[in-house]
Enzyme design. Structure first.
Site, PDB file in Angstrom:
ATOM      1  N   LYS A 139       0.843  -1.265  -0.095  1.00 43.46           N
ATOM      2  CA  LYS A 139      -0.041  -0.112   0.172  1.00 43.46           C
ATOM      3  C   LYS A 139       0.944   1.235  -0.016  1.00 43.46           C
ATOM      4  O   LYS A 139       1.361   1.718   1.124  1.00 43.46           O
ATOM      5  CB  LYS A 139      -0.882   0.087   1.316  1.00 43.46           C
ATOM      6  CG  LYS A 139      -2.049   1.021   1.092  1.00 43.46           C
ATOM      7  CD  LYS A 139      -2.760   1.557   2.388  1.00 43.46           C
ATOM      8  CE  LYS A 139      -1.765   2.771   3.112  1.00 43.46           C
ATOM      9  NZ  LYS A 139      -1.921   3.867   2.269  1.00 43.46           N
ATOM     10  N   GLU A 147       8.605  15.414  16.743  1.00 42.58           N
ATOM     11  CA  GLU A 147       8.918  15.294  15.070  1.00 42.58           C
ATOM     12  C   GLU A 147       8.298  16.324  14.432  1.00 42.58           C
ATOM     13  O   GLU A 147       7.108  16.060  14.142  1.00 42.58           O
ATOM     14  CB  GLU A 147       8.855  13.662  14.670  1.00 42.58           C
ATOM     15  CG  GLU A 147       9.293  13.625  13.461  1.00 42.58           C
ATOM     16  CD  GLU A 147       9.495  12.118  12.816  1.00 42.58           C
ATOM     17  OE1 GLU A 147      10.252  11.711  12.315  1.00 42.58           O
ATOM     18  OE2 GLU A 147       8.463  11.507  13.278  1.00 42.58           O
ATOM     19  N   CYS A 193      13.014  10.948   8.139  1.00 37.32           N
ATOM     20  CA  CYS A 193      12.948  10.483   9.372  1.00 37.32           C
ATOM     21  C   CYS A 193      14.026  10.503  10.103  1.00 37.32           C
ATOM     22  O   CYS A 193      14.223  10.630  11.540  1.00 37.32           O
ATOM     23  CB  CYS A 193      12.191   9.110   9.494  1.00 37.32           C
ATOM     24  SG  CYS A 193      13.473   7.949   8.104  1.00 37.32           S
ATOM     25  N   GLU A 198       9.634   0.917  10.885  1.00 38.31           N
ATOM     26  CA  GLU A 198      10.689   1.956  10.912  1.00 38.31           C
ATOM     27  C   GLU A 198       9.874   3.318  11.147  1.00 38.31           C
ATOM     28  O   GLU A 198       8.965   3.519  10.286  1.00 38.31           O
ATOM     29  CB  GLU A 198      11.437   1.994   9.755  1.00 38.31           C
ATOM     30  CG  GLU A 198      12.391   2.898   9.701  1.00 38.31           C
ATOM     31  CD  GLU A 198      12.153   4.054   8.990  1.00 38.31           C
ATOM     32  OE1 GLU A 198      12.300   5.107   9.681  1.00 38.31           O
ATOM     33  OE2 GLU A 198      12.124   4.304   7.740  1.00 38.31           O
TER      34      GLU A 198
END
Length: 489
Positions: A181, A388, A291, A257
């Site tokens: 996906k 973040e 990231c 991850e």
């Protein structure tokens, strides 16, 4: 220049065919640079995921062309796919830049790394070996590394081509089948790759691509009782949902991850010009939507003021604009939601007392553009130092003592990456061994290759992707013991 890019595929890819979704629902795909609709793609939901999983299960069935294929032949197919990516290199780079908004110069790097990764795993197919084990007694024991089965992959929007490769490459190298996906924001390069996958000669059902929303297509994958393993890259919050779904369904294998708030530690003994450039690249690359972005820049006190001054100059000179302009260093952010999130963090930084020295606002009125932003005098408890952001926002934090900075750098729920800039190699090794991070870069940043494992400590995930280590995520280990006839049998 971007206007002439043709979009070839907008349907789901199931069992080697492009098909409409069962419910005929669609998702508009926007150009982040203009906010205009590029196309409408078919939106996968549970029924479509069921069809994709059934195709993948059939392809994995014992006796199927995929399961009986020689490992070396499997490697040849992956190598052929890589060669088709190379053939269409320029188109893929343009498509990725158009769909994602990243500068085309960065998309070129992504395509190159994607090709390298498939070539790397093509070479692994006939080298995935077990061991013979000298057990006690009159027995012969060996292990086999066998494919897990049907693997679900859910990938983010920041590196669409590369994240697809990180999931699909090792999975098919080990002999699994896949249901992938891609993000509903950036599905176009994955769907084009599906066309090349079929052209390369892979059997039907080996790869199925079902773009859709996370709470429909993504949830269907994570909860599916006939998916044996799921690999997810994205936020820590969503990673928790993936693990919960796996536990509530069939206890499928999970690799994650997730997020990061990575420290980059700059010591006074390093070259300051070099350090400011590395530090800015660490946070501004891919418009900060990375990231491992070095979003906490720790700078030793004796060079702090000069570092801040030079960083301000770099940020103010950074070129933001059309992703297809060769001079562009930053493009737009991916979406309106991400755009508003980043602007909100810029506002929070000022409200909490950080000193804004560059940027801090949007650019223009069309497209999701924001200014490269730098905050100085940031403290460890500020939102811009703990959360973040996923945007081009650099937080500069002062430190004095090496032992002190290790403790502060590690004081985060994340542990994906870290960097150290120093001319003292002994210091560099000591610091790198003390940092709680899956990747530590010394006198460089964000150096990732096909051969090196990638993943995080703490809430940055579990498991390692890329390199030989990733193969462990896509195989089951079977122990076989045979009694040898003899007097002790």
């Amino acid at each position: 220049m971007s206007a002439g890019i043709k979009i070839h595929q907008t349907q789901l890819f199931i069992n080697n065919e492009f098909v409409n979704s069962v419910n005929k629902k669609t998702i508009p795909v926007l150009n982040p640079a203009t906010e205009e609709v590029l196309c409408d793609i078919q939106a996968a939901e549970k029924e479509d995921v069921d069809l994709a999983v059934a195709a993948a299960r059939k392809a994995f069935k014992l006796g199927s062309p995929w399961r009986t294929m020689d490992a070396s032949k499997r490697g040849q197919l992956i190598a052929k796919f890589a060669s088709l990516l190379q053939r269409d290199f320029e188109y893929l780079a343009s498509l990725e830049s158009l769909d994602n908004g990243k500068p085309r110069s960065e998309a070129v790097v992504d395509v190159s790394m994607t090709i390298d990764l498939y070539q790397y795993y093509a070479g692994w197919c006939d080298k995935i070996c077990g061991k013979t084990i000298p057990v006690d007694g009159n027995f012969f024991t060996y292990t086999r590394h066998e494919p897990i089965g049907v693997c679900g992959g859910i990938i983010p929007w920041n590196y669409p081509l590369l994240m697809m490769a990180w999931k699909v490459g090792p999975a098919i190298a080990c002999g699994n089948t896949c249901v992938l996906k891609p993000s509903e924001l950036t599905p176009l390069s994955a769907l084009y790759c599906a066309q090349l996958f079929k052209e390369a000669g892979f059997p039907p059902g080996v790869l199925n691509i079902v773009p859709g929303y996370g709470d429909t297509a993504g949830s269907a994958i994570t909860h599916h009782m006939d998916i044996d393993k799921v690999a997810f890259t994205g936020s820590t919050e969503t990673g928790r949902k993936v693990m919960t779904a796996a536990a509530q369904s069939n206890l499928k294998r999970v690799s994650l991850e997730l997020g990061g708030k990575s420290p980059l530690i700059v010591f006074a003994d390093c070259d300051i010009d070099f350090a400011t450039k590395v530090a800015q690249g660490a946070i501004m690359t891919n418009d900060g939507q990375n990231c491992v972005a070095g979003s906490r820049t720790f700078v030793q006190d004796t060079i702090y003021d000069e570092f801040v001054k030079r960083t301000k100059e770099l940020a103010n000179s950074r070129i933001v604009g059309d992703p297809f302009d060769s001079a562009t260093q930053n493009g737009p952010l991916i979406s309106k939601g991400q755009f508003e999130k980043v602007l909100n963090f810029m506002k929070k930084g000022q409200e909490e007392g950080a000193k804004l020295i560059a940027g801090g606002d949007r650019i223009g009125t069309k497209g999701f553009y924001v200014q490269p932003t730098v905050f100085a005098d940031v403290t460890d408890n500020m939102s811009i130092a703990t959360d973040e952001i996923f945007g081009p926002v650099q937080s500069i934090i002062k430190f004095s003592d090496p032992e002190e900075v290790i403790e502060r750098a590690n004081k985060s729920k994340y542990g994906l990456a870290a960097g150290v800039l120093t001319n003292d190699i002994n210091k560099a090794f000591k610091i790198s061994q003390s940092l709680q991070a899956g990747s530590v870069w010394i006198n460089c940043y964000d150096i990732v290759s096909s051969q090196t494992p990638f993943g995080g400590y703490k809430q940055s995930g579990q498991g390692r992707e890329v390199g030989e280590y990733a193969l462990q995520l896509y195989t089951e280990i079977k122990t076989v013991t045979v009694q040898i006839p003899g007097k002790n049998s």
